[in-house]
Design a protein around this motif. Structure first.
Motif, short mmCIF file in Angstrom:
data_model
loop_
_atom_site.label_atom_id
_atom_site.label_comp_id
_atom_site.label_asym_id
_atom_site.label_seq_id
_atom_site.Cartn_x
_atom_site.Cartn_y
_atom_site.Cartn_z
N VAL A 1 0.78 -1.19 -0.01
CA VAL A 1 0.06 -0.04 -0.01
C VAL A 1 0.71 1.20 -0.02
O VAL A 1 0.51 2.17 -0.64
N THR A 2 2.05 1.36 0.54
CA THR A 2 3.02 2.63 0.71
C THR A 2 3.39 2.66 -0.70
O THR A 2 3.69 4.06 -1.03
N MET A 3 3.24 1.74 -1.68
CA MET A 3 3.75 2.07 -2.94
C MET A 3 2.64 2.82 -3.77
O MET A 3 3.03 3.60 -4.96
N MET A 4 1.42 2.78 -3.02
CA MET A 4 0.28 3.62 -3.95
C MET A 4 0.31 4.87 -3.26
O MET A 4 -0.65 5.83 -3.85
N ILE A 5 0.96 5.48 -2.37
CA ILE A 5 0.67 6.64 -1.81
C ILE A 5 1.69 7.53 -2.63
O ILE A 5 3.10 7.16 -2.36
N PRO A 6 1.44 8.84 -3.16
CA PRO A 6 2.35 9.62 -3.49
C PRO A 6 3.57 10.33 -2.66
O PRO A 6 3.18 10.52 -1.47
N GLY A 7 4.60 9.97 -3.10
CA GLY A 7 5.89 10.35 -2.13
C GLY A 7 5.94 11.84 -1.57
O GLY A 7 6.32 11.82 -0.60
N GLN A 8 5.42 12.65 -2.32
CA GLN A 8 5.24 14.13 -1.64
C GLN A 8 4.56 14.20 -0.41
O GLN A 8 4.92 14.90 0.38
N LEU A 9 3.63 13.06 -0.14
CA LEU A 9 2.79 13.19 1.20
C LEU A 9 4.00 12.90 2.62
O LEU A 9 3.72 13.54 3.33
N PHE A 10 5.12 12.31 2.13
CA PHE A 10 5.95 12.01 3.26
C PHE A 10 6.71 12.77 3.58
O PHE A 10 7.41 12.96 4.48
N LEU A 11 6.75 14.02 2.51
CA LEU A 11 8.13 14.91 2.76
C LEU A 11 7.99 15.60 4.15
O LEU A 11 8.93 15.91 4.64
N ILE A 12 6.72 16.09 4.37
CA ILE A 12 6.55 17.02 5.70
C ILE A 12 6.93 16.15 7.01
O ILE A 12 7.86 16.34 7.59
N PRO A 13 6.45 15.05 7.04
CA PRO A 13 6.82 14.15 8.22
C PRO A 13 8.39 13.62 8.28
O PRO A 13 8.90 13.73 9.28
N GLN A 14 8.80 13.52 7.00
CA GLN A 14 10.31 13.13 7.08
C GLN A 14 11.06 14.17 7.61
O GLN A 14 11.98 14.18 8.14
N TYR A 15 10.64 15.43 7.01
CA TYR A 15 11.47 16.70 7.23
C TYR A 15 11.34 16.75 8.88
O TYR A 15 12.43 17.23 9.60
N ASP A 16 10.46 16.65 9.55
CA ASP A 16 10.05 16.73 10.85
C ASP A 16 10.89 15.86 11.61
O ASP A 16 11.28 16.55 12.51
N ILE A 17 11.04 14.62 10.99
CA ILE A 17 11.76 13.74 11.90
C ILE A 17 13.27 13.97 11.88
O ILE A 17 13.97 13.97 12.87
N VAL A 18 13.73 14.20 10.50
CA VAL A 18 15.09 14.83 10.40
C VAL A 18 15.49 15.91 11.34
O VAL A 18 16.54 16.05 11.98
#
Ligand SMILES: Nc1ncnc2c1ncn2[C@@H]1O[C@H](COP(=O)(O)OP(=O)(O)OP(=O)(O)O)[C@@H](O)[C@H]1O
Ligand SMILES: [Mg+2]
Lengths: 368, 274
Positions: free
Chosen positions: B112-129
């Protein structure tokens, strides 16, 4: 160098029991063959011995150790798979050396052992090849070699010859036999080919539906099958079966049905006493053409029509119809038989078998 | 006979036309990189630069820290390949061959994660880093690319195609689970691993959005976002941008030439298995 004891072994997948109460002692150095129709649980039993499959119930001993919970690599066994399962990315040498390397055997010793196995199996010239550059027979030998170098106390083989063509199968069969004599190791061999079973086995386990039907030497299985299944499974072409009534007449016992009458030899009469109906079994080898018999004493048991004639070279198989019954007879070739011809049949009643109608058990031979 | 020859002719013409069309942007990049800024914005555009402005290359090379860009790019590619191949392979093996409760459900989630547009992850990823205090580091560049759902899926297919008996033979030969994985399964999925490595490299190479967000200091940028810094808010020096792109592109071309066979194998999806 080890006996294998299976004590009331059971295997279930969910609710279905695949192997039921499997109780068997395999002696040291014995060549034991498991034979039975497809799906009867031979491979499952073998894989339980190997440790590739969990044992649901019962106890498995190799040597004097209970190995139910011992991991496969510590059971001191080696297995040859039907599709050989050679490692495609390794050369023949590496395939054979692999297990020794894992056991941290010194390099020089590995080389010595692999080369010896290669010599025994005539693989000396092929050691640098990859499996895909080998013929089926050569792959088969590499698979054996991989098992031999480990010097295991038990060899397991699951239909190792069934991917070979008929001719190669016969020659590999001899080779396996020779190998067993040479290695003097306990071998457990699974096959659904009864010729393989008969020629290789010291003893044979006939299985059906996850149940042991009979454990015996090849000769005993052939001559004294303990039930209808074994009688029909061992021997090619299969045994003829006739449902007959027993009648007492002039002090002798007769097996009778319409158009059929055969005198039961005195040595069997006592065992069949008091029964009204039995299943009479007669191997095709013991059904004869009355015209070809020289002795006068022979009595004709029935008349039939030849349906099909199969020439096999030294002998011909006659498929004979009599009433609504079909019989197969094996005749020495010489006389020309034609479909449609009438034939009078004589049975060698000394070689008869008799089975209970309900339990299918032999009335003449007990399994010991 | 003549007919089939004609057919081949037509096919070839079409293929050549297609190839040329694909080449036009590339040629345009070369041409523009040699123009002056004035000439590059002329209408109608000139096809051949009136004078070859080689100084564009020197200018862009001097104005940006290309050595750092290369180092960052290759570092990012290297660690992402390492990470995604390792984690995908181990996860894929578990999904293909180890039975554990909830396995299929978990694998479903991976898909399922393959079907979610990658851009959606940008903000949480930024947050984590950011919360880890790792912005503007190599870690930031590498982190999101270190696992790959696609890679897990791809390698699982490869593992499933390996006969089970092979593993069982290895276990009987004395392999532990890890040794089965390392000595039998991995070597036999070589072409799958290479394909995944190539995909990861390609993706890391052209990843722009994430590096642009995570690493804002010039010294920590990879090539893609470094070049993007040439695009001003008000005006862009196209000849310099194109010259920079020319400088940036050759390592990838080199890689392609070296691994051409594996590229094609990987993309056509059929690893050659024996
Ligand atoms: N993992 C499993 N789950 C459920 N049933 C299984 C499983 N493995 C095997 N069986 C069943 O167990 C039975 C015995 O299988 P097994 O492989 O031992 O047969 P076999 O005697 O070796 O047959 P063959 O001669 O075809 O190899 C079959 O009916 C099969 O469907
Ligand atoms: Mg089987």
């Amino acid at each position: 160098m080890a006996e294998v004891r299976l004590k009331h072994i059971r295997k279930c997948y969910g609710d279905t029991t695949i192997v039921k109460d499997f109780d068997l002692d395999i002696r040291d150095k014995e060549f034991m063959v498991f034979v039975g129709p497809s799906g009867c649980g031979k491979s499952t039993t073998l894989r339980m011995i190997a440790g590739l499959e969990d044992i649901t119930g019962g106890e498995l001993c190799i040597g004097d150790r209970v190995v139910n919970e011992v991991s496969p690599k510590d059971r001191d066994i080696a297995m040859v798979f039907q599709n050989y399962a050679l490692y495609p990315h390794m050369s023949v040498y590496e395939n054979m050396a692999f297990s020794l390397k894992l056991r941290k055997v010194p390099k020089a010793e590995i080389r010595e052992k692999v080369e010896e196995a290669a010599r025994i199996l005539q693989l000396d010239q092929l050691l640098e090849r990859k499996p895909k550059e080998l013929s089926g027979g050569q792959r088969q030998r590499v698979a054996m070699g991989r098992a031999i170098v480990r010097n295991p106390s038990v060899f397991l083989m699951d239909e190792p010859l069934s991917n070979l063509d008929a001719k190669l199968r016969v020659s590999m069969r001899t080779e396996i036999s020779r190998l067993h004599q040479r290695l003097q190791t306990t071998m457990i061999y699974v096959t659904h080919d009864q010729t393989e079973a008969m020629t290789l086995g010291d003893r044979i386990v006939v299985m059906n539906d996850g149940i042991i039907q009979q454990v015996d030497t090849p000769m005993n299985l052939y001559h004294h099958p303990c039930n209808l299944f074994v009688a029909g499974f061992i021997g090619n072409p299969p045994m003829n079966f006739l449902q007959v009534e027993l009648k007492q007449q002039d002090g002798s016992l007769y097996a009778v049905r319409d158009g059929f009458q055969a005198q039961i030899p005195a040595q069997y009469a006592s065992q069949l006493e008091g029964r009204e109906r039995i299943i009479l079994g007669m191997r095709p080898d013991h059904v004869h053409d009355a015209e070809m018999m020289l002795a006068e004493k022979q009595e004709i048991v029935c008349q039939g029509t030849i349906d099909v004639v199969e020439m096999l070279g030294a002998e011909s198989l006659l498929h004979i119809e009599y009433g609504d019954q079909k019989l197969v007879a094996s005749m020495p070739s010489g006389k020309a038989y034609k479909p449609g011809n009438q034939i009078s049949l004589v049975f060698t009643m000394d070689r008869m078998h008799a089975f209970d109608l309900d339990t299918a058990r032999s009335l003449l031979y007990e399994q010991d | 006979m003549g007919c089939s020859k004609n057919k081949a002719w037509v096919v070839h013409c079409l293929l050549i036309a297609g190839a040329l069309t694909m080449l036009i942007p590339f040629l345009w990049m070369i041409i523009t990189s040699l123009k002056t800024l004035m000439e590059s914005t002329m209408i109608p555009p000139t096809l051949i630069p009136s004078t070859c402005q080689w100084s564009n290359y020197a200018d862009v090379w001097n104005s940006l820290p290309f050595a750092a860009f290369y180092a960052n790019t290759f570092g990012m590619i290297f660690f992402r390949i390492l990470g995604s191949v390792f984690f995908s392979a181990t996860a894929a093996y578990a999904f293909a061959r180890i039975e554990f409760p909830g396995r299929d459900f978990l694998f479903g989630i991976v898909l399922v994660t393959m079907m979610i547009p990658g851009q959606l992850f940008l903000i949480p990823q930024y947050d984590i880093v950011a919360k880890l205090g790792m912005l503007n580091t190599m870690f930031a560049l590498v982190m999101p690319g270190i696992v790959s759902a696609f890679g897990t899926f791809l390698l699982r297919q490869f593992f499933l195609s390996i006969p089970k008996e092979l593993e069982e033979a290895a276990i009987l030969d004395g392999c532990s689970r890890w040794q089965v994985f390392w000595k039998i399964m991995l070597p036999l999925t070589r072409s799958g691993l290479i394909a995944l490595g190539i995909f990861t490299a390609l993706f890391a190479w052209k990843d722009l959005m994430w590096p642009l967000i995570a690493n804002t200091s010039l010294e920590e940028m990879p090539l893609a976002s470094g070049l993007a810094s040439l695009q001003g808010q008000y005006s862009t020096n196209f000849p310099q941008l194109m010259a920079g792109s020319m400088i940036a592109i050759w390592p990838m071309l080199l890689l392609f030439v070296i691994f051409q066979k594996h590229f094609i194998e990987g993309i056509s999806g059929t690893g050659s298995k024996s």
